[in-house]
Design an enzyme around this catalytic site. Structure first.
Site, PDB file in Angstrom:
ATOM      1  N   GLU A   5       0.808  -1.234   0.000  1.00  0.00           N
ATOM      2  CA  GLU A   5       0.000   0.000   0.000  1.00  0.00           C
ATOM      3  C   GLU A   5       0.837   1.277   0.000  1.00  0.00           C
ATOM      4  O   GLU A   5       0.521   2.241   0.700  1.00  0.00           O
ATOM      5  CB  GLU A   5      -0.965  -0.005   1.195  1.00  0.00           C
ATOM      6  CG  GLU A   5      -2.085  -0.997   1.046  1.00  0.00           C
ATOM      7  CD  GLU A   5      -3.156  -0.876   2.124  1.00  0.00           C
ATOM      8  OE1 GLU A   5      -3.041   0.016   3.001  1.00  0.00           O
ATOM      9  OE2 GLU A   5      -4.107  -1.670   2.100  1.00  0.00           O
TER      10      GLU A   5
ATOM     11  N   GLU B 164      -5.865  -8.254  -0.109  1.00  0.00           N
ATOM     12  CA  GLU B 164      -6.569  -7.817   1.094  1.00  0.00           C
ATOM     13  C   GLU B 164      -8.014  -7.519   0.700  1.00  0.00           C
ATOM     14  O   GLU B 164      -8.250  -6.652  -0.138  1.00  0.00           O
ATOM     15  CB  GLU B 164      -5.948  -6.572   1.734  1.00  0.00           C
ATOM     16  CG  GLU B 164      -4.626  -6.800   2.432  1.00  0.00           C
ATOM     17  CD  GLU B 164      -4.163  -5.571   3.218  1.00  0.00           C
ATOM     18  OE1 GLU B 164      -5.024  -4.834   3.747  1.00  0.00           O
ATOM     19  OE2 GLU B 164      -2.945  -5.344   3.276  1.00  0.00           O
TER      20      GLU B 164
END
Length: 501
Positions: free
Chosen positions: A174, A293
């Protein structure tokens, strides 16, 4: 009021084989996922390595095939060296991501020992937030080189004689997000990811590498980030990642039940972006997606990292899931299966305690959350080929996604056994849906399970762990290749068909 829908199942209309890596999970050093989750020396069920046997049993039942480790936001400030070697010599450190005190009693080698006992494939992440190429190479050499080098011999001195078999590596986490330690622009990350990938492929060309994609579909750089990153990394990586969490806290239940529309949008958008980059680069390679995720998360209840006090293994985002949450999880699994021609990896986040299908109490029991059940049954019965299923269904208006089909479904066909499995959700919370299913002759229904409840807010707890479980469905009729069943309001359903004896 009962709505009506219909669909046709035909093994001749296939999308792609079921990818076992779609049934992955995620273990991060966050809250109680590791400590008092999967690892609790001194627990009555703990084995000699400190792993909770009750949790291991549930992980196997869940059907997890792959686990991503050690993060997540945690990895972007993590020194893997702190988690190896004699436990009594490991330092206590600060995890800046979740403002936690990390004692490092569980690290790489403990995770790999746990993964072997759980029977799951490891998916390892390297720190490209506060570290870089050299540290990633050191980790891969320590973990996977047989022996004869300083780092390989160090691993052997740490009691791990044979190299770890880790084939799948994430190049950071991320890094498009300003919350990330070492947040970067797409250009900065793309260059670093390319340099790291090039070095790792030089070390071992067979490694599969995942470049960081967007953290969610609403971040301003969505799409543009992937385009720029893949311009740098396209010929060096095998996957681009996607992350998404769906929050039911705003009270818009109809939009929440249609959350899979956003997942579908993300998958198609990033697949198109990757194909556009391939065209620009004149490449015949086809990048796959790693949705590593995804889950339901009551995110608006979380005050953010800045709201946390420094603590050791705190109770952090331990959401208690209800029936509606489980139906959404079931629909997200349907979406992943339907897009298995492009999605090659998927990880529900996380495995234990932190927005998880498995909950535990320190020194106490472990139990299944409602979301455990659609995952476990899909992982168990989705075999063979995913079929192209296009329900003819009425729609429900939603504020976020427009008109959403009442019925969402997919199916798989196992050519070896001949079994056909149908997975279907009814998003209508106001009434049941009568579903007509046309399928090839020679099949007969052998199992019909429903996850539904008169109270869609029903939950499982430590004191009532079996309040919500899949139950045999009723009202299924079958004749001459046609099945009719009633889908309860806000429900997830599995129907299995097998060849007549």
């Amino acid at each position: 009021m009962t709505t009506r829908a219909r669909l046709t199942l035909d093994p001749a209309f296939r999308i792609a084989p079921v990818e076992p890596r779609l049934f992955g999970s995620f273990v991060e050093h966050m809250g109680r996922c590791v400590y008092t989750g999967i690892f609790e020396p001194g627990h009555p069920s703990a084995d000699a390595d400190g792993f909770r046997a009750d949790v291991l049993e549930l992980v196997r039942e869940l059907g997890v095939t792959l686990v991503r480790y050690p993060g997540g936001n945690f990895v972007s400030n993590y020194r893997w060296e702190d988690g190896v070697g004699p436990v009594d010599q490991r330092p206590t450190t600060l995890d800046l991501a979740w403002r936690s005190i990390e004692d490092n009693t569980f690290g790489l080698n403990e995770f790999m020992a746990w993964a072997a006992k759980a029977g799951v494939e490891p998916m390892m992440a390297v720190n490209l937030g506060t570290r870089g190429v050299a540290e990633a190479l050191r980790l891969v050499e320590y973990a996977t080189y047989p022996g004869g080098t300083r780092l390989a011999e160090l691993r052997r001195a740490h009691g791990v004689d044979k190299p770890h078999d880790i084939r799948l590596w994430c190049l950071g986490n991320e890094l498009d997000g300003p919350w990330q330690m070492g947040h970067k622009t797409a250009g900065e990350y793309g260059r670093l990811a390319a340099e790291t990938a090039r070095a790792l492929k030089r070390f071992d060309p067979s490694l599969a590498l995942v470049a960081c994609g967007s953290s969610n579909s609403t971040i301003p750089t969505f799409g543009a980030w992937e385009a720029e990153v893949l311009e740098e990394t396209y010929d060096l990586v095998d996957y681009i990642s996607l992350h998404a969490y769906y929050d039911p806290s705003d009270g818009d239940v109809d939009s929440f039940l249609a959350s899979a529309a956003d997942m579908e949008h993300m998958i198609r958008s990033i697949a198109a972006t990757a194909d556009h980059v391939a065209a620009r680069l004149r490449s015949r390679k086809r990048i796959k997606l790693s949705f590593d995720e995804w889950n339901v998360w009551y995110q608006s209840r979380f005050g953010g990292e800045s709201s946390l006090e420094w603590a050791r293994h705190p109770r952090l985002i331990e959401d208690c899931y209800d029936v509606t949450d489980a139906v959404v999880v079931g629909s997200l699994l349907i979406t992943l299966l339907r897009n298995c021609d492009r999605v090659g990896v998927a990880c529900q986040a996380q495995l234990a305690n932190v927005i998880a299908p498995i909950m535990t109490e320190p020194g106490g029991p472990a139990w299944r959350q409602t979301v455990f059940h659609p995952f476990a049954l899909t992982a168990r019965h989705a075999r063979g080929q995913v079929l192209r299923v296009e329900p003819d269904s009425p729609t429900i208006p939603t504020a976020k996604y427009g008109e959403a089909p009442v019925v969402d479904a997919t199916a798989t066909h196992d050519p070896d056994s001949g079994e056909l499995a149908l997975f279907v959700v009814n998003r209508d919370r106001r009434g049941p849906c009568a579903l007509e299913v046309t399928l090839p002759r020679g099949l007969t229904p052998v199992q019909h399970l429903e996850l539904a409840d008169a109270d869609p807010s029903a939950r499982n707890t430590a004191t009532d762990p079996y309040r919500v479980t899949p139950r045999p469905g009723s009202g299924l009729t079958f004749q001459d290749g046609a099945a009719t069943l009633t889908l309860p309001p806000t429900s997830w359903t599995l129907v299995r068909f097998a060849a007549k004896e």
